[in-house]
Design a protein around this motif. Structure first.
Motif, short mmCIF file in Angstrom:
data_model
loop_
_atom_site.label_atom_id
_atom_site.label_comp_id
_atom_site.label_asym_id
_atom_site.label_seq_id
_atom_site.Cartn_x
_atom_site.Cartn_y
_atom_site.Cartn_z
N LEU A 99 18.30 -20.16 -100.09
CA LEU A 99 18.66 -20.55 -101.45
C LEU A 99 17.66 -21.57 -101.97
CD1 LEU A 99 21.77 -22.93 -101.51
CD2 LEU A 99 20.59 -22.33 -99.42
N PRO A 100 17.71 -21.86 -103.28
CA PRO A 100 16.80 -22.87 -103.79
C PRO A 100 17.11 -24.22 -103.17
CG PRO A 100 18.40 -22.20 -105.48
CD PRO A 100 18.57 -21.28 -104.33
N GLY A 101 16.09 -25.06 -103.01
CA GLY A 101 16.32 -26.40 -102.49
C GLY A 101 17.28 -27.16 -103.38
N ASP B 28 12.72 -24.57 -115.73
CA ASP B 28 11.63 -23.58 -115.88
C ASP B 28 10.79 -23.51 -114.61
OD1 ASP B 28 10.67 -26.19 -116.24
OD2 ASP B 28 9.02 -25.52 -117.52
N ARG B 29 10.93 -24.48 -113.71
CA ARG B 29 10.10 -24.53 -112.50
C ARG B 29 10.90 -24.33 -111.22
NH1 ARG B 29 6.87 -30.16 -114.05
NH2 ARG B 29 6.98 -29.74 -116.27
N ILE B 30 12.12 -24.88 -111.18
CA ILE B 30 12.88 -24.87 -109.92
C ILE B 30 14.35 -24.55 -110.21
CG2 ILE B 30 11.38 -26.57 -108.78
CD1 ILE B 30 13.56 -28.69 -109.42
N GLY B 31 15.15 -24.44 -109.15
CA GLY B 31 16.60 -24.31 -109.30
C GLY B 31 17.15 -22.93 -109.01
N THR B 32 16.28 -21.91 -108.97
CA THR B 32 16.71 -20.56 -108.61
C THR B 32 15.65 -19.92 -107.73
OG1 THR B 32 15.67 -19.60 -110.58
CG2 THR B 32 18.01 -20.17 -110.76
N VAL B 33 16.05 -18.84 -107.06
CA VAL B 33 15.08 -18.02 -106.32
C VAL B 33 14.71 -16.87 -107.24
CG1 VAL B 33 14.62 -16.73 -104.20
CG2 VAL B 33 16.22 -18.67 -104.16
N GLU B 34 13.65 -17.03 -107.99
CA GLU B 34 13.24 -16.04 -108.99
C GLU B 34 11.72 -15.99 -109.05
OE1 GLU B 34 15.44 -15.60 -113.05
OE2 GLU B 34 15.55 -17.70 -112.47
N LYS B 35 11.21 -14.84 -109.33
CA LYS B 35 9.77 -14.67 -109.50
C LYS B 35 9.25 -15.67 -110.55
CE LYS B 35 6.19 -11.32 -110.65
NZ LYS B 35 5.88 -9.94 -111.03
N GLY B 36 8.19 -16.34 -110.21
CA GLY B 36 7.57 -17.28 -111.15
C GLY B 36 7.98 -18.72 -110.92
N GLN C 78 31.34 -21.92 -105.83
CA GLN C 78 30.17 -21.47 -106.59
C GLN C 78 29.79 -22.52 -107.64
OE1 GLN C 78 28.48 -18.49 -106.10
NE2 GLN C 78 27.00 -18.99 -107.69
N GLU C 79 30.81 -23.10 -108.29
CA GLU C 79 30.50 -24.10 -109.33
C GLU C 79 29.79 -25.32 -108.76
OE1 GLU C 79 33.75 -24.19 -112.79
OE2 GLU C 79 34.66 -23.96 -110.82
N VAL C 80 30.24 -25.83 -107.62
CA VAL C 80 29.58 -27.04 -107.10
C VAL C 80 28.22 -26.71 -106.50
CG1 VAL C 80 31.65 -28.42 -106.76
CG2 VAL C 80 30.81 -27.01 -104.89
N LEU C 81 28.09 -25.51 -105.93
CA LEU C 81 26.76 -25.14 -105.42
C LEU C 81 25.76 -25.02 -106.57
CD1 LEU C 81 25.09 -24.51 -102.93
CD2 LEU C 81 25.75 -22.11 -103.15
N ARG C 82 26.25 -24.53 -107.70
CA ARG C 82 25.39 -24.47 -108.88
C ARG C 82 24.98 -25.87 -109.34
NH1 ARG C 82 24.45 -24.53 -114.19
NH2 ARG C 82 23.58 -22.69 -115.19
N MET C 83 25.95 -26.80 -109.33
CA MET C 83 25.61 -28.19 -109.72
C MET C 83 24.52 -28.77 -108.83
SD MET C 83 29.33 -29.89 -110.43
CE MET C 83 30.49 -29.16 -111.60
N ALA C 84 24.54 -28.40 -107.55
CA ALA C 84 23.58 -28.98 -106.59
C ALA C 84 22.23 -28.29 -106.62
CB ALA C 84 24.17 -28.91 -105.18
N THR C 85 22.11 -27.21 -107.38
CA THR C 85 20.83 -26.47 -107.42
C THR C 85 20.36 -26.30 -108.86
OG1 THR C 85 22.14 -24.42 -107.26
CG2 THR C 85 21.20 -25.28 -105.23
N LEU C 86 20.74 -25.19 -109.48
CA LEU C 86 20.29 -24.94 -110.85
C LEU C 86 20.78 -26.02 -111.82
CD1 LEU C 86 18.90 -23.19 -112.98
CD2 LEU C 86 20.96 -21.74 -113.06
N GLY C 87 22.01 -26.48 -111.63
CA GLY C 87 22.53 -27.53 -112.50
C GLY C 87 21.66 -28.78 -112.46
#
Ligand SMILES: [Zn+2]
Length: 486
Positions: free
Chosen positions: A74-76, A385-393, A367-376
């Protein structure tokens, strides 16, 4: 020099020039943290520090392969509030109230940090975070007693390999306790932050970005805060980090409303704590695109009210989590996710219990708290635009959590396993900007026995120096803060 390679499998259709910087993480249970995505099994291709592909990837010639063996990728984690300098004072604050913390940490210990202590605190604190999968942190750094202190704080973050926002703290610590002296001169602090912006933190795209932590808004006249905020704009601070609206300690200033009315509220603000923010203020924060950092462990220990996170999320605010004072708590976000989740549930259940109703559902989800700790977290500090998800780019800030340990098997639900069962020791691999900083469960290129000895020596000197101080005057200063009218 390289050769051309074609990945042919689904989700990985890519043609590229080979270079030594390719890495494939193979056969992972991937949580992309993109809203709506579910866990799936696959690979991630990393090229030149960024995610090049997510799916089923062939391995380019010469690429490094990291076998995930079904571990959770998962994303850091993104920690949006930490005072990293306090690392060598671990355990000092275990039974402290906010009053104790202000008297002893902010008004006493802080005076005895020399630049080398700040380096060690920030270096080891950032290593601790990386070891637990936190790849980005906001360092709310209010230990800047000289320009050398700021240089060493930044060097500590940089040497660790973390990504982060260094928020220059304008707060003046005491320079002497007998007599008690606080140097109120802001001019050198502004000049120092300008120096950093023109020099070591001039990039808006670097691994460490420059932010600002104004003087405490809850105990500073608004006109003075407005000067700090204008200064943040002058240096184009990436984040403006402010402790606000701390429940029982709230003195009714409504700093957010004042910012809004002065036309100063914008997306660079990161409001920390905030249990007593009004609904109107939450709306203003949401409209401005600013963020909130909720630090549940501090807020519950120190009487700052129930964490605002769920209420803020419902209001459309970018909500994230922070560790806050590492002189008390562990530096991981696993603990904060659990604290956040269960405090939100307890609060909701208590409302029902008051009506003698038993809950049929738990409300807040893993899921909600994991989102807060990453993409949130990425959204709250304007880095999604740079971090928070595992996505191309996106930047390759990734963590791999093993699922074969005694505390993780069978990890049937990857989200629940990450939130409830994982510990720093289960974090197998950590990558920042495509560079592996933890491999096979061990931090890379860290001479830990030597660093540990230096940290011990630093802690001993600071604690012994502080022990010699009569806290009476510091208490008088803090009493003034607590006596202010609500
Ligand atoms: Zn704080």
């Amino acid at each position: 020099m390289g050769s051309s390679v074609t990945g042919k499998l689904a989700g990985c259709e890519t043609r590229m020039m080979m270079a030594k910087t390719h890495t494939v993480i193979r056969d992972a249970r991937i949580l992309t943290m993109v809203d709506g995505d579910r866990e799936f099994r696959g690979d991630v291709l990393i090229a030149d520090g960024s995610i090049a592909s997510v799916g089923q990837c062939s391995v380019p010639d010469g690429a490094e392969v990291i076998e995930a063996k079904g571990g959770i990728l998962l994303p850091g984690f993104v920690d949006t509030h930490r005072h990293v300098w306090q690392t060598q004072l671990r355990t000092a604050a275990g039974d402290w109230s906010l009053y104790d913390y202000l008297v002893h940490m902010r008004m006493t210990y802080s005076s005895f940090y020399n630049p080398d202590d700040v380096y060690l605190g920030n270096y080891v604190g950032a290593l601790e975070a990386l070891n637990a999968g936190v790849t980005t942190m906001v360092d709310h750094c209010h230990i800047l007693n000289s320009p050398e202190h700021s240089d060493e704080a930044i060097r500590g973050l940089r040497d660790s390999g973390t990504r982060g926002v260094f928020c220059y703290g304008l707060f003046a610590n005491p320079t002497s306790h007998s007599p008690f002296i606080i140097d109120p001169d802001m001019a050198w602090r502004y000049a120092d932050a300008r120096r950093l912006r023109a020099g070591t933190l001039s990039s808006s795209d670097g691994r460490i970005l420059l932010g600002l932590a104004p003087n405490e808004p809850e105990s500073t006249p608004f006109a003075t805060s407005a000067i700090d905020v204008s200064f943040a704009r002058e240096i184009d601070a990436h984040v403006v980090s402010c402790h606000v609206a701390m429940g029982a300690y709230d003195q009714g200033r409504q700093f957010v409303r004042q910012l809004h009315e002065a036309g100063l509220l914008d997306q660079r603000f990161l409001f920390v704590h905030g249990a007593s923010l009004t609904d109107a203020e939450l709306g203003m924060i949401a409209d401005a695109g600013a963020g909130i950092s909720s630090t549940p462990e501090t807020e519950m220990q120190m009487g700052m009210g129930y964490p605002v996170a769920m209420r803020a999320r419902a209001a459309g605010v970018n909500v994230s989590l922070g560790v806050d004072i590492v002189s008390n708590y562990s530096g991981d976000l696993f603990t904060q996710m659990r604290m956040m989740l269960q405090s939100a549930r307890a609060q909701a259940h208590a409302l029902l219990e008051a009506r003698r109703e038993a809950p049929r559902a738990v409300g807040a989800t893993t899921q909600e708290v994991l989102r807060m700790a990453t993409l949130g977290g990425a959204e709250a500090i304007n880095l999604s635009d740079r971090i928070g998800t595992v996505e191309k780019g996106k930047k390759a800030d990734l963590i791999l959590i093993r699922t074969d340990t005694i505390g993780m098997v069978p990890a049937t639900d990857a989200v629940a396993a990450t939130v409830y069962n994982a510990k720093a020791e289960d974090v197998e691999m950590v990558m920042v900007d495509g560079r592996v900083v933890k491999r096979d469960g061990v931090l890379v290129d860290v001479d830990w026995p030597s660093i540990a000895r230096r940290l011990q020596t630093s802690a001993h000197r600071i604690i012994s120096s502080a022990r010699a101080v009569d806290p009476a005057i510091a208490k008088g200063v803090v009493d003034g803060f607590f006596a202010a009218p609500h």
